[in-house]
Design a protein around this motif. Structure first.
Motif, PDB file in Angstrom:
ATOM      1  N   HIS A 165       4.776   6.016   0.392  1.00 53.88           N
ATOM      2  CA  HIS A 165       6.004   6.319   1.368  1.00 53.88           C
ATOM      3  C   HIS A 165       6.010   5.573   1.986  1.00 53.88           C
ATOM      4  CE1 HIS A 165       4.792  11.245  -0.411  1.00 53.88           C
ATOM      5  NE2 HIS A 165       3.281  10.368   0.807  1.00 53.88           N
ATOM      6  N   ASP A 166       7.715   5.497   1.345  1.00 53.22           N
ATOM      7  CA  ASP A 166       8.824   4.372   2.224  1.00 53.22           C
ATOM      8  C   ASP A 166      10.138   5.242   1.792  1.00 53.22           C
ATOM      9  OD1 ASP A 166       9.766   2.400   3.035  1.00 53.22           O
ATOM     10  OD2 ASP A 166       8.691   0.467   1.587  1.00 53.22           O
ATOM     11  N   GLY A 167      10.378   5.221   3.148  1.00 56.32           N
ATOM     12  CA  GLY A 167      12.134   6.377   3.538  1.00 56.32           C
ATOM     13  C   GLY A 167      11.869   6.860   2.790  1.00 56.32           C
ATOM     14  N   LYS A 168      12.758   6.934   1.379  1.00 54.53           N
ATOM     15  CA  LYS A 168      13.445   7.347   0.239  1.00 54.53           C
ATOM     16  C   LYS A 168      12.403   7.632  -0.717  1.00 54.53           C
ATOM     17  CE  LYS A 168      17.936   8.820   1.916  1.00 54.53           C
ATOM     18  NZ  LYS A 168      19.201   9.237   1.351  1.00 54.53           N
ATOM     19  N   GLN A 169      11.428   6.372  -0.996  1.00 52.23           N
ATOM     20  CA  GLN A 169      10.959   5.996  -1.946  1.00 52.23           C
ATOM     21  C   GLN A 169       9.063   6.813  -1.794  1.00 52.23           C
ATOM     22  OE1 GLN A 169      10.943   2.235  -1.853  1.00 52.23           O
ATOM     23  NE2 GLN A 169      11.643   1.508  -4.438  1.00 52.23           N
ATOM     24  N   THR A 170       8.781   7.197  -2.623  1.00 48.10           N
ATOM     25  CA  THR A 170       7.795   8.057  -3.222  1.00 48.10           C
ATOM     26  C   THR A 170       6.876   7.274  -4.417  1.00 48.10           C
ATOM     27  OG1 THR A 170       8.356  10.219  -1.820  1.00 48.10           O
ATOM     28  CG2 THR A 170       5.784   9.441  -3.089  1.00 48.10           C
ATOM     29  N   VAL A 171       6.185   6.432  -3.761  1.00 48.65           N
ATOM     30  CA  VAL A 171       5.053   5.574  -5.148  1.00 48.65           C
ATOM     31  C   VAL A 171       3.806   6.418  -5.471  1.00 48.65           C
ATOM     32  CG1 VAL A 171       4.272   3.728  -6.225  1.00 48.65           C
ATOM     33  CG2 VAL A 171       6.705   3.917  -4.663  1.00 48.65           C
ATOM     34  N   LYS A 172       3.393   7.051  -6.475  1.00 50.43           N
ATOM     35  CA  LYS A 172       1.474   7.208  -6.582  1.00 50.43           C
ATOM     36  C   LYS A 172       0.978   5.861  -6.997  1.00 50.43           C
ATOM     37  CE  LYS A 172      -0.976  10.689  -7.645  1.00 50.43           C
ATOM     38  NZ  LYS A 172      -1.251  11.827  -7.535  1.00 50.43           N
ATOM     39  N   GLU A 210     -15.361  -4.817  -7.548  1.00 50.48           N
ATOM     40  CA  GLU A 210     -14.226  -5.346  -8.176  1.00 50.48           C
ATOM     41  C   GLU A 210     -13.517  -4.918  -7.641  1.00 50.48           C
ATOM     42  OE1 GLU A 210     -14.104  -4.023 -12.866  1.00 50.48           O
ATOM     43  OE2 GLU A 210     -16.242  -4.914 -13.131  1.00 50.48           O
ATOM     44  N   PHE A 211     -12.216  -5.829  -6.865  1.00 49.32           N
ATOM     45  CA  PHE A 211     -11.386  -6.040  -5.610  1.00 49.32           C
ATOM     46  C   PHE A 211     -10.609  -6.758  -5.736  1.00 49.32           C
ATOM     47  CE2 PHE A 211     -14.692  -7.700  -3.432  1.00 49.32           C
ATOM     48  CZ  PHE A 211     -14.261  -8.355  -2.722  1.00 49.32           C
ATOM     49  N   ARG A 212      -9.619  -6.930  -6.044  1.00 48.58           N
ATOM     50  CA  ARG A 212      -8.468  -8.219  -5.789  1.00 48.58           C
ATOM     51  C   ARG A 212      -6.924  -7.776  -5.219  1.00 48.58           C
ATOM     52  NH1 ARG A 212      -7.500 -10.269 -11.544  1.00 48.58           N
ATOM     53  NH2 ARG A 212      -6.228 -12.092  -9.851  1.00 48.58           N
ATOM     54  N   THR A 213      -6.262  -8.672  -4.285  1.00 49.13           N
ATOM     55  CA  THR A 213      -4.976  -8.419  -3.861  1.00 49.13           C
ATOM     56  C   THR A 213      -4.429  -8.291  -4.970  1.00 49.13           C
ATOM     57  OG1 THR A 213      -5.635 -10.059  -1.943  1.00 49.13           O
ATOM     58  CG2 THR A 213      -3.288  -9.863  -2.698  1.00 49.13           C
ATOM     59  N   GLY A 214      -3.289  -7.842  -4.984  1.00 51.61           N
ATOM     60  CA  GLY A 214      -2.298  -7.937  -5.651  1.00 51.61           C
ATOM     61  C   GLY A 214      -0.405  -7.220  -4.902  1.00 51.61           C
ATOM     62  N   VAL A 215       0.079  -7.052  -5.690  1.00 51.98           N
ATOM     63  CA  VAL A 215       1.831  -6.032  -5.089  1.00 51.98           C
ATOM     64  C   VAL A 215       1.990  -4.925  -5.803  1.00 51.98           C
ATOM     65  CG1 VAL A 215       4.028  -6.470  -4.880  1.00 51.98           C
ATOM     66  CG2 VAL A 215       2.463  -8.571  -4.148  1.00 51.98           C
ATOM     67  N   LEU A 216       1.516  -3.690  -4.744  1.00 52.70           N
ATOM     68  CA  LEU A 216       1.638  -3.025  -5.703  1.00 52.70           C
ATOM     69  C   LEU A 216       3.740  -2.887  -5.791  1.00 52.70           C
ATOM     70  CD1 LEU A 216       1.334  -0.119  -6.487  1.00 52.70           C
ATOM     71  CD2 LEU A 216       1.986   1.051  -4.060  1.00 52.70           C
ATOM     72  N   GLN A 217       3.664  -2.222  -7.109  1.00 55.52           N
ATOM     73  CA  GLN A 217       5.785  -2.757  -7.295  1.00 55.52           C
ATOM     74  C   GLN A 217       5.627  -0.809  -7.514  1.00 55.52           C
ATOM     75  OE1 GLN A 217       6.780  -5.235  -7.673  1.00 55.52           O
ATOM     76  NE2 GLN A 217       5.285  -6.128  -8.429  1.00 55.52           N
ATOM     77  N   PRO A 218       7.670  -0.921  -6.880  1.00 54.82           N
ATOM     78  CA  PRO A 218       8.327   0.670  -7.135  1.00 54.82           C
ATOM     79  C   PRO A 218       7.853   1.182  -8.071  1.00 54.82           C
ATOM     80  CG  PRO A 218       9.717  -1.043  -6.033  1.00 54.82           C
ATOM     81  CD  PRO A 218       8.569  -1.874  -6.746  1.00 54.82           C
ATOM     82  N   ASN A 219       7.634   1.384  -9.112  1.00 59.01           N
ATOM     83  CA  ASN A 219       6.597   1.872 -10.951  1.00 59.01           C
ATOM     84  C   ASN A 219       5.815   2.156 -10.645  1.00 59.01           C
ATOM     85  OD1 ASN A 219       5.886  -0.657 -11.416  1.00 59.01           O
ATOM     86  ND2 ASN A 219       7.377  -1.084 -13.934  1.00 59.01           N
ATOM     87  N   GLY A 220       4.917   1.986  -9.509  1.00 55.99           N
ATOM     88  CA  GLY A 220       3.496   2.293  -9.419  1.00 55.99           C
ATOM     89  C   GLY A 220       2.455   1.122 -10.302  1.00 55.99           C
ATOM     90  N   THR A 221       3.074   0.528 -10.615  1.00 57.43           N
ATOM     91  CA  THR A 221       1.853  -0.514 -11.572  1.00 57.43           C
ATOM     92  C   THR A 221       1.382  -1.612 -10.283  1.00 57.43           C
ATOM     93  OG1 THR A 221       4.010  -2.191 -12.195  1.00 57.43           O
ATOM     94  CG2 THR A 221       3.341  -0.545 -13.228  1.00 57.43           C
TER      95      THR A 221
END
Length: 371
Positions: free
Chosen positions: A93-100, A127-138
């Motif tokens: 949850h980020d302000g009005k954004q909710t991302v699955k 199995e793990f790695r760093t990355g960026v969660l996008q607003p569309n959930g990808t």
């Protein structure tokens, strides 16, 4: 034992108290915020009994000054300014954004970056790695597989990672967030540092010794910073020159705020307390306020004023530790009793007045994403 392993031990200890007496054996569940995912996968819960005592000391050893603060307004009950994760719903949850959150064994995100949230995704154990969660959930992978401890540079254009080359060897690398290209690295080795923050002085790391390492990836310069009594934990805001560390002094556990100088670490403020074997200091983004969550107090680095935070019961002082929304507002999880079960509620406190307000009941497992 590294700082991360110590935090994990203390966190599991605190969570042992939340399990009902008639609970059955666990299945797979979402894990809490972690920087070392292999440690998470291998850890087993332990329980200890904490014996509490209180005796507080504060003193100044610097003459740095800052403008006086204005009187604090009433504490707002509005939604948190910081993004947060709710493991019950697998959402961020980020302000009005909710991302699955993406499907997988575990997800944990630490910092806002490039319109998304930087963190770690574990598709399955090991199995793990760093990355960026996008607003569309990808999830956009960043850096090599088996990398963790993601820590953004002050301008958020670079990210430092620990890359596991094997189970016993790895190296600190720096990756450009936009291109994904590796731009700097330290020599590979068996020494496994904890990356604790990145500010104008460089990337700060601990090694399990009474010292910190500061590395400037842009120049390659690296120096060792000795701090008497330092015992492994540090808080390094990106926008401030001041950092806070944990240390032992005179048989007491202390938090110290200080700055890096040519001749070493200059302590600006120290606050000591009895009753806790290890502390995790939290420093405001502007470097003006330390929080000692075990005692539930905020310490003004400039004046030494100690403000008691007016939350009932006990603040959670392991993972996730309290997090500043801004220079004066603090989010913290606070113990509450739910029948025979220990639970946690989300509170907001003003560190200048000590006033606090409950925001969310039953916030067990919530973790915060830094700005």
């Amino acid at each position: 034992m590294t700082d991360t392993e110590t935090r994990l031990r203390d966190y599991l200890t605190s969570q042992a108290a939340t399990v009902p007496d008639d609970a059955q054996g666990p299945g797979l569940d979402s894990t809490r915020r972690r920087r070392h995912w292999p440690v998470v996968a291998a850890a087993a819960a332990i329980a200890v009994v904490a014996v509490l005592a209180a005796s507080f000391l504060s003193r100044s050893s610097g003459n740095d000054t800052a403008p006086a603060r204005t009187p604090a307004p009433p504490v707002s009950g509005a939604a948190p300014e910081l993004p947060y994760m709710n493991p019950e719903t697998s959402t961020l949850h980020d302000g009005k954004q909710t991302v699955k959150l993406p499907k997988g064994f575990a997800n944990s995100y630490f910092e806002r970056v490039a319109g998304g949230w930087m963190g770690i995704r574990m598709a399955k154990p090991g199995e793990f790695r760093t990355g960026v969660l996008q607003p569309n959930g990808t999830f956009r992978p960043l850096g090599p597989e088996r990398s963790d401890q993601s820590t953004l540079s002050p301008d958020r254009k670079l990210v430092a990672l620990w890359h596991y080359l094997s189970n016993t060897k790895g190296q600190v690398i720096v990756v450009d967030v936009r291109s994904g290209r590796q731009v700097a690295q330290l020599p590979a080795g068996s020494l496994h540092p904890d990356i604790v923050g990145w500010n104008q002085d460089g990337l700060w790391m601990t090694t399990g010794k009474a010292e910190l390492i500061v590395w400037k990836p842009s120049t390659g310069a690296k120096r060792t910073v000795s701090i008497p009594g330092f015992d492994g934990s540090a808080s390094v805001p990106k926008a401030a020159a001041t950092i806070a560390v944990s240390a032992k002094a005179g048989g007491k556990q202390c938090v110290r705020a200080g700055v890096l100088r040519e001749d070493g670490f200059k302590v600006l403020r120290e606050y000591c307390a009895e009753g806790q074997p290890h502390l995790y200091p939290v420093l405001s983004p502007d470097g003006r306020t330390m929080v000692q969550s075990f005692a539930g107090v905020a310490i003004d680095v400039n004046t030494g004023q100690v403000t008691k935070l007016q939350v009932p019961n006990h603040m959670l002082d392991v993972l996730p530790e309290p997090a500043f929304e801004n220079g004066t507002q603090l989010l913290t999880l606070n113990e509450s009793q739910d029948g025979n079960r220990l639970s946690y509620d989300l509170w907001r406190c003003d560190v200048t007045s000590g006033a606090c307000k409950q925001l969310i009941k039953k916030a067990d497992g919530f973790s915060f994403v830094q700005h």
